[in-house]
Design an enzyme around this catalytic site. Structure first.
Site, short mmCIF file in Angstrom:
data_model
loop_
_atom_site.label_atom_id
_atom_site.label_comp_id
_atom_site.label_asym_id
_atom_site.label_seq_id
_atom_site.Cartn_x
_atom_site.Cartn_y
_atom_site.Cartn_z
N SER A 45 26.19 47.47 106.48
CA SER A 45 27.59 47.87 106.34
C SER A 45 28.40 47.34 107.51
O SER A 45 27.87 47.03 108.58
CB SER A 45 27.74 49.39 106.25
OG SER A 45 27.40 50.00 107.47
N CYS A 46 29.71 47.21 107.27
CA CYS A 46 30.66 46.81 108.30
C CYS A 46 31.99 47.45 107.94
O CYS A 46 32.02 48.40 107.15
CB CYS A 46 30.75 45.30 108.40
SG CYS A 46 31.39 44.49 106.92
N LEU A 47 33.07 46.94 108.46
CA LEU A 47 34.37 47.55 108.19
C LEU A 47 34.95 47.10 106.84
O LEU A 47 35.38 47.92 106.04
CB LEU A 47 35.34 47.22 109.33
CG LEU A 47 36.64 48.01 109.36
CD1 LEU A 47 36.37 49.50 109.53
CD2 LEU A 47 37.52 47.51 110.49
N GLY A 54 33.44 44.37 104.71
CA GLY A 54 32.49 43.76 103.78
C GLY A 54 32.11 42.34 104.09
O GLY A 54 31.09 41.86 103.61
N SER A 85 28.91 42.36 106.46
CA SER A 85 27.71 42.87 105.78
C SER A 85 27.18 41.84 104.79
O SER A 85 25.96 41.71 104.62
CB SER A 85 27.99 44.21 105.10
OG SER A 85 29.03 44.13 104.17
#
Length: 100
Positions: A80-82, A84, A87
């Site tokens: 996950s990231c902020l 997408g 990720s």
């Protein structure tokens, strides 16, 4: 935004269900983002810039650095990231290293 190889985009509810099944959740945001926006419960933070190296570490070294058992190439992992983008890059890195 969350990514897994079988399902490129996951909802929050799907992630919660996967976490019940012992999926390793790797948050690839930068450490300052974790400090500013908060840590996702039961995730480990490996910034995207460290991920390739981390996924190739000796399992003992990985455990020492991230306080988590290193995933095997067949273990379920979610990134996950902020937004997408990172990720998806993380997913591509992992697949290129032989993770399924």
């Amino acid at each position: 935004s969350l990514c897994a190889a079988a399902e490129p985009n996951l909802s929050y509810r799907q992630l919660k269900d996967l976490k019940k099944a012992n999926v390793l959740h790797i948050d690839v945001r930068e450490r300052w983002e974790i400090d500013r926006f908060g840590k996702i419960p039961e995730s480990i933070n490996i910034p995207l810039g460290e991920l390739m190296e981390a996924l190739q570490m000796d399992p003992t070294e990985f455990k020492e650095q991230y306080n988590q058992k290193m995933p095997s190439k067949s273990d379920p992992v979610v990134f996950s990231c902020l937004a997408g983008t990172r990720s998806k890059q993380a997913l591509a890195f992992a697949v290129s290293l032989g993770f399924s």
